[in-house]
Design a protein around this motif. Sequence first.
Motif, short mmCIF file in Angstrom:
data_model
loop_
_atom_site.label_atom_id
_atom_site.label_comp_id
_atom_site.label_asym_id
_atom_site.label_seq_id
_atom_site.Cartn_x
_atom_site.Cartn_y
_atom_site.Cartn_z
N VAL A 36 0.85 -1.19 0.00
CA VAL A 36 0.00 0.00 0.00
C VAL A 36 0.89 1.24 0.00
O VAL A 36 1.79 1.36 0.82
CB VAL A 36 -0.95 0.03 1.22
CG1 VAL A 36 -1.77 1.33 1.22
CG2 VAL A 36 -1.86 -1.18 1.22
N LEU A 37 0.60 2.14 -0.94
CA LEU A 37 1.32 3.41 -1.03
C LEU A 37 0.40 4.53 -0.56
O LEU A 37 -0.80 4.53 -0.84
CB LEU A 37 1.75 3.69 -2.47
CG LEU A 37 2.75 2.70 -3.08
CD1 LEU A 37 2.93 2.98 -4.57
CD2 LEU A 37 4.10 2.79 -2.37
N ALA A 38 0.97 5.50 0.16
CA ALA A 38 0.20 6.65 0.64
C ALA A 38 0.77 7.92 0.03
O ALA A 38 1.99 8.03 -0.15
CB ALA A 38 0.25 6.73 2.16
N PRO A 39 -0.08 8.88 -0.30
CA PRO A 39 0.42 10.13 -0.90
C PRO A 39 1.21 10.94 0.10
O PRO A 39 0.91 10.94 1.30
CB PRO A 39 -0.87 10.86 -1.31
CG PRO A 39 -1.91 10.31 -0.39
CD PRO A 39 -1.54 8.88 -0.14
N LYS A 40 2.22 11.63 -0.37
CA LYS A 40 3.01 12.49 0.51
C LYS A 40 2.25 13.75 0.87
O LYS A 40 2.32 14.24 1.97
CB LYS A 40 4.34 12.85 -0.14
CG LYS A 40 5.37 11.75 -0.08
CD LYS A 40 6.72 12.22 -0.58
CE LYS A 40 7.78 11.16 -0.37
NZ LYS A 40 9.11 11.60 -0.86
N GLY A 41 1.53 14.31 -0.12
CA GLY A 41 0.74 15.51 0.11
C GLY A 41 -0.69 15.11 0.38
O GLY A 41 -1.23 14.23 -0.28
N LYS A 42 -1.35 15.76 1.35
CA LYS A 42 -2.73 15.41 1.68
C LYS A 42 -3.67 15.96 0.62
O LYS A 42 -3.41 16.96 -0.01
CB LYS A 42 -3.11 15.98 3.05
CG LYS A 42 -2.36 15.32 4.20
CD LYS A 42 -2.85 15.85 5.52
CE LYS A 42 -2.14 15.16 6.68
NZ LYS A 42 -2.58 15.69 7.98
N LYS A 43 -4.79 15.32 0.50
CA LYS A 43 -5.77 15.71 -0.51
C LYS A 43 -6.30 17.12 -0.26
O LYS A 43 -6.65 17.83 -1.17
CB LYS A 43 -6.94 14.74 -0.51
CG LYS A 43 -7.80 14.80 -1.77
CD LYS A 43 -8.67 13.59 -1.87
CE LYS A 43 -9.33 13.47 -3.23
NZ LYS A 43 -10.06 12.24 -3.39
N VAL A 44 -6.33 17.50 1.01
CA VAL A 44 -6.83 18.83 1.32
C VAL A 44 -6.02 19.89 0.63
O VAL A 44 -6.53 20.93 0.23
CB VAL A 44 -6.85 19.04 2.86
CG1 VAL A 44 -5.45 18.98 3.44
CG2 VAL A 44 -7.48 20.40 3.19
N HIS A 45 -4.68 19.64 0.48
CA HIS A 45 -3.85 20.63 -0.21
C HIS A 45 -4.28 20.76 -1.65
O HIS A 45 -4.34 21.86 -2.21
CB HIS A 45 -2.38 20.22 -0.12
CG HIS A 45 -1.86 20.18 1.30
ND1 HIS A 45 -0.76 19.45 1.68
CD2 HIS A 45 -2.31 20.79 2.41
CE1 HIS A 45 -0.55 19.60 2.98
NE2 HIS A 45 -1.48 20.41 3.44
N THR A 46 -4.54 19.62 -2.29
CA THR A 46 -5.00 19.65 -3.68
C THR A 46 -6.32 20.38 -3.79
O THR A 46 -6.52 21.21 -4.68
CB THR A 46 -5.16 18.21 -4.21
OG1 THR A 46 -3.90 17.53 -4.06
CG2 THR A 46 -5.57 18.21 -5.67
N GLN A 47 -7.24 20.10 -2.87
CA GLN A 47 -8.54 20.75 -2.91
C GLN A 47 -8.40 22.24 -2.66
O GLN A 47 -9.08 23.04 -3.30
CB GLN A 47 -9.47 20.12 -1.87
CG GLN A 47 -9.83 18.67 -2.19
CD GLN A 47 -10.58 18.01 -1.06
OE1 GLN A 47 -10.51 18.44 0.09
NE2 GLN A 47 -11.30 16.96 -1.37
#
Length: 241
Positions: free
Chosen positions: A170-181
């Motif tokens: 399992v890979l997890a993103p380094k940047g949280k989705k909230v940053h993208t949003q």
Amino acid sequence: MGNGVIISAEPRINEEIRVPQVRLIGPKGEQVGVIATSVALNLAREASLDLVEVAPNAKPPVAKLIDYGKYKYNEKIKAREARRNQSTAEIKEIRFRLKIDDHDFDVKKGHVERFLSGGDKVKVTIMLRGREQSRPIGGVELLRRLADEVSELGTIESQPRQDGRNIIMVLAPKGKKVHTQSEQRRRGASAHAERQARQAARLAAKKEAQAEAAAVASAELKNSSSKNTTHKEGSNAEDEK
């Protein structure tokens, strides 16, 4: 709820505050001091505010002068924004064969990168066939190769492990989705501001053109009136002769 008594999460306000004295905080955060609750209520009425108990367990309890309706509205807005900004990461799944060529590997890696960039976790599964199950090390090496090649976007959350005929990582993103949003909202707000600015500029230009047209029409009307007056004066002079 305890012993049949319902404990409200809402603070006591105004006449609900039964204690004889409160330590009062003014509407701008100023410390007024310990005063009678009745006096504090009168101050609240005179300022068209509410007396709100903010620290009921203090001795004496602490109360503050605020607009409680406005306060509740602002709290509701903050809660809505907090829910909107929460990460809503999903777990995507990509499946590999142990014997995968470089082209297919790059295609699937692209999918993994896209998922990680979007703030989602990725479950990568290597499917083993027949004799491949007896040498899972090849699958582990393939997963580690993938993790290395997408290391700028994600990290290993769950190390490669064998699960029956499959090897899973399992890979997890380094940047949280909230940053993208947040970035998407920032860009949307910027684009909206630009559209409004263009509309305002077009409206100003239109008004300026209308004003110029009105000025020209007014000048022409004045000139026409002046010519008519001169013509009438000349006609009158000739009549007198």
